[in-house]
Design a protein around this motif. Structure first.
Motif, short mmCIF file in Angstrom:
data_model
loop_
_atom_site.label_atom_id
_atom_site.label_comp_id
_atom_site.label_asym_id
_atom_site.label_seq_id
_atom_site.Cartn_x
_atom_site.Cartn_y
_atom_site.Cartn_z
N TRP A 25 58.42 -40.82 28.32
CA TRP A 25 58.88 -40.16 27.07
C TRP A 25 60.38 -40.34 26.89
O TRP A 25 60.86 -40.65 25.79
CB TRP A 25 58.46 -38.70 27.13
CG TRP A 25 59.06 -37.80 26.10
CD1 TRP A 25 58.93 -37.90 24.75
CD2 TRP A 25 59.85 -36.63 26.35
NE1 TRP A 25 59.59 -36.86 24.14
CE2 TRP A 25 60.16 -36.07 25.10
CE3 TRP A 25 60.30 -35.99 27.51
CZ2 TRP A 25 60.93 -34.90 24.97
CZ3 TRP A 25 61.06 -34.85 27.40
CH2 TRP A 25 61.36 -34.32 26.14
N VAL A 80 60.11 -36.84 17.88
CA VAL A 80 59.59 -37.32 19.16
C VAL A 80 60.01 -36.39 20.29
O VAL A 80 59.22 -36.06 21.19
CB VAL A 80 60.06 -38.76 19.44
CG1 VAL A 80 59.73 -39.18 20.88
CG2 VAL A 80 59.42 -39.72 18.46
N TRP A 81 61.27 -35.93 20.24
CA TRP A 81 61.71 -34.99 21.27
C TRP A 81 60.91 -33.69 21.20
O TRP A 81 60.44 -33.19 22.23
CB TRP A 81 63.21 -34.66 21.11
CG TRP A 81 63.62 -33.59 22.07
CD1 TRP A 81 64.01 -33.75 23.38
CD2 TRP A 81 63.61 -32.17 21.84
NE1 TRP A 81 64.25 -32.53 23.96
CE2 TRP A 81 64.01 -31.54 23.04
CE3 TRP A 81 63.31 -31.38 20.73
CZ2 TRP A 81 64.12 -30.15 23.16
CZ3 TRP A 81 63.41 -30.00 20.84
CH2 TRP A 81 63.82 -29.40 22.05
N GLY A 115 57.18 -34.11 22.28
CA GLY A 115 57.09 -34.36 23.71
C GLY A 115 57.43 -33.13 24.53
O GLY A 115 56.71 -32.76 25.46
#
Length: 378
Positions: A40, A130-131, A134
């Motif tokens: 990730w 995305v952060w 995840g």
């Protein structure tokens, strides 16, 4: 059926029992969480690199002021009709950049710079998404190793701060009647510097997650203190150079003096004083960028020579890579000056700054957590 007992075994002593070795929680996550989080973070690392490159192109194409509002959510939707496009163009016509530099622009010309800035902001939104996805995913499933929650939160917090700094930067150029045709160079430097800080944290965490906690603890015993200290200093020096480079780009100072090694035929260039304050003067800023680059190169050679004395092959190779990247960056930097900073060369120069930054981080990491190889492996 009873097993044979050792003649050295005392009477009443319990026989050998196979028991699993106890491991810390962070090692327990090595098979799942550590590997998953590392993947990730690598995705985030690549995206931040793309963000820096696109940001550089946005600056080099003078596209950064094409969107005059900060709409973190609704701004993700671009103009969908000619009426919408004309409305955005009319907003742009209210600022000094259009009034002073770009009155020649048609709507088609405006669309070109708009898409650059929109793309830059969109990448930032995707990175944030995305952060968030995840981090929440690992948090809810309780797969974040012990001691890592704060580190991962830090990346998200810095990313949020970066968005605010980005608008703070743009706002300095979205003016009317003040004669500002670009963003403030010191704000541009702050924006770029924060991007490299975020990239640095991500890269460091990726390196740490590549090995087990037990391995890191054992490796730390072989830490090369002096080499670690010197590589930390080299990292600080290149960070200052990156900030100076941003200030050069902010006022297009790289296009004022196109001779090397002299500047305007002199060692110390005459001040142009076109913009007022010294940090807005192309002469001093480009001079500082050059001189700091020379000092950085000299110190890089010193650190590289020190790295050659390491007993660990991978550490030596890491410092060789740093030296090669620094030399290449110096050559490209000189070419950028000689050709008056064309977009194609200037963006390579910025991309190489990323490479130098990451390679120094990796060399620093290996001097702190060396990978010891046996004589046979060596």
């Amino acid at each position: 059926m009873s097993q044979k007992r050792s003649i050295f075994e005392e009477v009443g002593e319990a026989g050998p029992i196979d028991t699993p070795k106890a491991t810390g929680m962070i090692d327990q996550g090595a098979k799942g969480a550590r590997r998953g989080i590392r993947v990730w973070l690598i995705v985030l690392f690549v995206m931040v690199c793309v963000m820096i490159i696109v940001g550089g192109l946005t600056r080099l194409t003078d596209s950064g002021l094409s969107i005059t509002e900060w709409r973190p959510v609704t701004g993700a939707i671009p103009p969908m009709s000619e009426v919408d496009w004309q409305a955005e163009f009319d907003k742009y016509k209210q600022i000094d950049q259009w009034a002073i530099d770009n009155q020649w622009m048609t709507l088609a010309d405006f669309k070109y710079i708009y898409w650059w800035e929109w793309g830059h902001r969109q990448i930032g939104r995707v990175i944030g998404l995305v952060w968030a996805v995840g981090f929440l995913g690992f948090l809810v499933t309780k797969q974040i190793p012990t001691g890592w929650t704060g580190r991962l939160v830090l990346i998200g917090a810095l990313g949020g701060l970066q968005g605010a700094v980005g608008w703070w930067m743009v706002a300095s150029g979205v003016t009317s009647g003040q004669g500002m045709t670009s963003v403030a160079s010191y704000r541009l430097a702050t924006h770029l510097g924060l991007a490299f800080i975020i990239l640095g944290f991500i890269a460091w965490y990726v390196l740490l997650l590549g090995r087990s906690e037990r391995d890191l603890m054992q490796a730390r015993r072989g830490k090369e203190d002096k080499l670690f200290s010197m590589s930390t200093g080299l990292l600080h020096m290149v960070f200052v150079q990156i900030l100076l480079g941003a200030m050069v780009a902010g006022i297009d100072a790289g296009r004022f003096y196109t001779d090397w090694p002299l500047m305007g035929g002199q060692v110390f260039p005459p001040r142009i004083q076109t913009f007022g304050a010294w940090y807005l003067d192309p002469g001093p800023i480009q001079f500082l960028h050059r001189v700091w680059g020379y000092l950085f190169m000299i110190f890089a050679i010193v650190v590289w020579r020190r790295g050659q004395g390491s007993a660990n092959g991978q550490t030596r190779f890491a410092f060789n890579a740093v030296m090669a990247a620094v030399v290449l960056q110096l050559v490209v930097g000189i070419a950028t000056v000689l050709y008056a900073a064309p977009v194609e060369i200037a963006i390579v120069h910025q991309g190489l700054a990323i490479l130098v930054w990451v390679l120094i981080l990796r060399a620093r990491y290996l001097s702190h957590y060396p990978i010891v190889t046996s004589i046979r492996e060596g």
